[in-house]
Design a protein around this motif. Structure first.
Motif, PDB file in Angstrom:
ATOM      1  N   SER A 114       3.400   3.765   8.515  1.00 48.09           N
ATOM      2  CA  SER A 114       2.535   2.574   8.468  1.00 48.09           C
ATOM      3  C   SER A 114       2.044   2.171   9.848  1.00 48.09           C
ATOM      4  N   ALA A 162       2.352   6.935  -6.438  1.00 51.20           N
ATOM      5  CA  ALA A 162       1.420   8.018  -6.797  1.00 51.20           C
ATOM      6  C   ALA A 162       2.072   9.376  -6.535  1.00 51.20           C
ATOM      7  N   ALA A 163       2.770   9.478  -5.346  1.00 48.66           N
ATOM      8  CA  ALA A 163       3.411  10.743  -4.981  1.00 48.66           C
ATOM      9  C   ALA A 163       4.546  11.067  -5.953  1.00 48.66           C
ATOM     10  N   GLU A 172      -0.869   4.247  10.704  1.00 47.31           N
ATOM     11  CA  GLU A 172      -2.116   4.196   9.920  1.00 47.31           C
ATOM     12  C   GLU A 172      -2.896   2.896  10.172  1.00 47.31           C
ATOM     13  N   ALA A 218       0.845  -1.216   0.000  1.00 46.16           N
ATOM     14  CA  ALA A 218       0.000   0.000   0.000  1.00 46.16           C
ATOM     15  C   ALA A 218       0.872   1.254   0.000  1.00 46.16           C
ATOM     16  N   ALA A 219       1.945   1.237   0.840  1.00 45.47           N
ATOM     17  CA  ALA A 219       2.840   2.400   0.928  1.00 45.47           C
ATOM     18  C   ALA A 219       3.535   2.636  -0.408  1.00 45.47           C
ATOM     19  N   ARG A 270       1.275   4.269  -2.659  1.00 46.56           N
ATOM     20  CA  ARG A 270       1.160   5.704  -2.349  1.00 46.56           C
ATOM     21  C   ARG A 270       2.388   6.451  -2.847  1.00 46.56           C
ATOM     22  N   TYR A 271       3.550   5.837  -2.634  1.00 43.27           N
ATOM     23  CA  TYR A 271       4.793   6.463  -3.045  1.00 43.27           C
ATOM     24  C   TYR A 271       4.815   6.657  -4.547  1.00 43.27           C
ATOM     25  N   HIS A 304       7.911   6.132   5.244  1.00 44.98           N
ATOM     26  CA  HIS A 304       6.769   5.254   5.019  1.00 44.98           C
ATOM     27  C   HIS A 304       6.616   4.248   6.158  1.00 44.98           C
TER      28      HIS A 304
END
Lengths: 468, 80, 233
Positions: free
Chosen positions: A249, A227-228, A252, A220-221, A224-225, A245
């Motif tokens: 985690s 995407a970032a 979260e 998941a991280a 996200r990374y 990250h």
């Protein structure tokens, strides 16, 4: 009868061979429990009016004695009353030929004035030992017996109590026609070990779930990374963001329950399948439900309940102890009591015949002070005499352990070979046949030789020669 | 290390070492049988006598190996 | 000790059992069986000795029998030879005897026949004489009788040629009438023959014919008559 079997024996042998293959496949052989001392038979088999338990080697010894008594009766009845009669054939004739051959053999070794005593000792020892040794060739000896819980009582110094401990053993198995036998397909696992394995499986499942969760979070991280990264278009921040990250985690706690429980269930299912496989093979232990299964009775009570010393094989307690085969009959020569007794008899008879032949002068063999001050080497004679004394005691050990070692090793050899090559152990039976005969001959022959040596004076050879 | 495992390890090593003594018996048996076979080759008429004595000699040589075996058996099955 | 399984009680049981077995085995097997085996061995040895002795005896007997047989054979041969010799002797004796007998019979028969013939001839003498005389007288004119005969013999002797005297061999004298013993002796003496056989042949009519190996003297009437006849013719 003979004509019927002529030419058909080979098929009988083939059938027996095939039956052996079949039995070896259906009931795999196990190595019986190996112990040097004769095993005590279970409670209820003790010498009347005492609490002395009979050992299985003593059973074999009694069989040997009875067989020898029957042999005496048989030979005495068949024996011709004098030399003019034609001897009857069959087994008697074979024995007579053996007897005559051995008589000539011993006559060549010890054919002096004490021949009768030496030969009688030789023959008695030979027959007893031979019969004992050859008992190991009879099917069922050493293999058929009691299925015995292999538990021991051990004194615990800390608590001051006897504690029942278990050792390695096999599962008991109720088989065909209600005959129970020790099943060699699965080794026994103690309930405590079983519970520990269950606990280990749970821990492994937890670990697997955690790992799966970790992986999920990382995925998941990373997503996200990615995407970032696509948003910022900056490669240099990649390491920092990935380090961050990890910290992120924890905070979260994004968990997808379906994935983690799948990993958890997979490990537990593997464990359950393992237990089921054991149960399918007919093993008792390891089939109790695991803590996560339905019907789990709770291991706390089971752990507290003491292990029974003599459980009933058909009861539930039978599952909690290992079992071994305790042979009803074990070859008498594998017991030190027999070999040691006959060795002591042999050495005592050697001394007896020495005194009988040489009188009190026999003692000079051991205590030879006659030449101490006459000869410069007199001291050596004294030392040699004392060595002879020690040597005679060593003879007891040598006699007893030679026979015991040969026969005990032979018995173990037969177990192991029957276990490793269940259908073809017969070459080793032939080997044991010869080993048994040779060991009996060696025991008896050494006795005869030592007895003959004892009748010959060592230090007065000239005088002795004159006497004869 | 698990004490039980240590005991098993020590027993196995000790039994194995004890069986080195069986080599002597093997050498003795080899020598005696070799001599007997040579003697039988030279005097085929005395094969029976030579064979009897050879078996006796072999049994005595084997006894040494059996002592080693007994020691290793005691280590394995008697010591606890 | 406990781990090795050594138990004094078990060892004691083993000791007792061993002693019991030793005693029983000795009493019921070793002693009797050893005796039986020794007896049998002695028996077999004795049997072998006996057999050897018997074999030797048989060999001796065979040799003796062979000797006796040889002796008997040689004796029989001797007997046979003797018998054969004797038989041959007997046979030859018999044969000789038979031959002699035969010869004698033959001789007797011959002599008898000659005697008979002579007798018959003697009986016929007169007739023959008469016929001869008659014939001769008819031819010669005189008759021949005994005296004539005698004279004829005498004349024959007288006319005997010189070469016919002292012949000393065997001669044959033929006369027409049987000669008397005196005449025979006379003739034999005149001729000087050692042996003479006399035969009668009436066909010569009278006189004598003397034959010997070297020749003959014919003093017969027939030859004289023939001479006469030839002279006449």
């Amino acid at each position: 009868m003979n004509s019927f079997w002529n030419g058909k024996r080979r098929y009988v042998a083939l059938l027996l061979f095939l039956a052996g293959v079949f039995v070896a496949l259906v009931v795999p052989p196990v190595i019986p429990f190996i112990q040097l001392a004769g095993e005590n038979l279970p409670a209820g088999y003790d010498i009347p009016f005492t609490d002395i338990r009979i050992t299985n080697t003593l059973v074999a010894a009694v069989i040997v004695w009875v067989l020898l008594l029957l042999f005496i009766v048989y030979i005495a009845r068949r024996r011709p009353s004098d030399g003019s009669e034609v001897p009857p054939g069959g087994f008697y004739n074979m024995f007579e030929a053996l007897y005559e051959g051995l008589m000539g053999f011993i006559g060549g070794i010890a054919g002096g004035a004490h021949f009768r005593l030496i030969f009688n000792m030789f023959m008695t020892i030979f027959l007893i030992v031979l019969l004992s040794n050859w008992m190991s060739l009879i099917p069922g000896v050493d293999t058929v017996g009691f299925i015995h819980p292999h538990v021991k009582e051990k004194f615990d110094a800390d608590t001051g109590e006897y504690k029942v401990i278990t050792t390695d053993g096999f599962e008991i198995y109720q088989g065909f026609l209600g005959i129970s036998y020790v099943n060699g397909q699965c080794d026994w696992i103690s309930p405590a070990d079983e519970a520990a394995a269950d606990a280990a499986a749970l821990a492994a499942a937890d670990a697997a779930a955690l790992a799966a969760q970790q992986e999920q979070l990382e995925d998941a991280a990373y997503a996200r990374y990615q995407a970032a990264h696509v948003a910022h278009g900056d490669d240099d921040h990649a390491d920092e963001t990935s380090d961050d990250h990890g910290e992120d985690s924890h905070g979260e706690e994004v968990v997808e329950p379906s994935t983690t429980s799948a990993a958890y269930d997979e490990v537990l299912a593997a464990r359950v399948a393992e237990k089921q496989a054991r149960a399918d093979r007919g093993c008792y232990t390891g089939v109790a439900p695991a803590p996560w299964q339905d019907g789990y009775s709770g291991d706390k009570d089971a752990k507290k309940e003491p292990i029974p010393l003599h459980p009933d094989p058909s009861s539930e307690d039978a599952k909690r102890v290992p079992w071994v085969v305790l042979p009803l009959v074990r070859v008498a020569s594998t017991d030190l009591n027999m070999t040691l007794t006959i060795a002591i008899i042999s050495v005592v008879m050697t001394q007896y015949i020495g005194f009988k032949a040489l009188g009190i002068g026999y003692l000079t063999k051991f205590f030879n002070f006659g030449t101490l001050f006459k000869s410069p080497l007199g001291g050596i004679d004294v030392a040699v005499g004392l060595l002879e004394l020690i040597g005679d005691f060593a003879k007891i050990l040598s006699f007893s352990f030679r026979l015991l070692g040969a026969m005990f090793a032979g018995a173990i050899l037969l177990f192991v070979m029957s276990f490793l090559v269940p259908i073809l152990p017969w070459p080793f039976f032939i080997l044991e046949f010869f080993v048994g005969a040779i060991q009996a001959l060696v025991f008896a022959l050494l006795t005869a030789i030592f007895m003959n040596l004892a009748t010959i004076s060592h230090h007065h050879d000239d005088d002795h020669a004159d006497e004869h | 290390m698990d004490p039980q495992a240590t005991i098993v390890l020590g027993k196995a090593i000790g039994a194995g070492l004890a069986m080195i003594g069986a080599a002597g018996g093997g050498i003795g048996i080899g020598i005696s049988v070799g001599g007997a076979v040579m003697a039988m080759g030279r005097n085929p008429d005395h094969t029976a006598t030579i064979q009897t004595n050879m078996i006796l000699g072999v049994a005595f040589a084997e006894a040494v190996a059996i002592y080693a075996l007994v020691v290793s058996l005691i280590i394995l099955f008697v010591l606890s | 000790m406990e781990a090795l399984g050594i138990n004094p009680g078990t060892m004691l049981i083993w000791l007792i059992a061993f002693i019991m077995l030793y005693v029983l085995l000795t009493r019921f097997i070793y002693d009797p069986l050893t005796n039986v085996l020794n007896e049998r061995r002695n028996r077999i040895a004795k049997g072998l000795d006996d057999a050897a002795a018997a074999a030797a005896a048989r060999q001796n007997a065979e040799a003796e029998a062979e000797k006796i047989l040889a002796q008997a054979r040689s004796e029989a041969q001797k007997v046979i030879d003797e018998a054969r010799g004797r038989g041959e002797d007997v046979a030859s004796g018999i044969e000789q005897e038979a031959r002699q007998t035969a010869a004698k019979i033959q001789y007797d028969a011959q002599t008898e026949a000659v005697a008979t013939r002579n007798a018959e001839l003697g009986n016929l003498r007169e007739q023959v004489l008469q016929i001869s005389v008659a014939v001769a007288s008819r031819i010669l004119g005189e008759s021949i009788d005994a005296a004539k005969q005698q004279s004829l013999v005498n004349s024959f002797i007288a006319e005997l040629p010189a070469d016919a005297r002292g012949l000393g061999g065997s001669i044959e004298v033929v006369s027409a009438m049987p000669l008397t013993a005196d005449e025979q002796t006379q003739i034999t003496g005149e001729v000087g023959a050692s042996d003479a056989s006399f035969s009668v042949d009436p066909s010569i009519l009278g006189g004598l014919i003397v034959r010997w190996s070297g020749g003959m003297v014919d003093g017969s009437v027939r030859s004289q008559l023939s001479q006469m006849g030839r002279n006449l013719n």
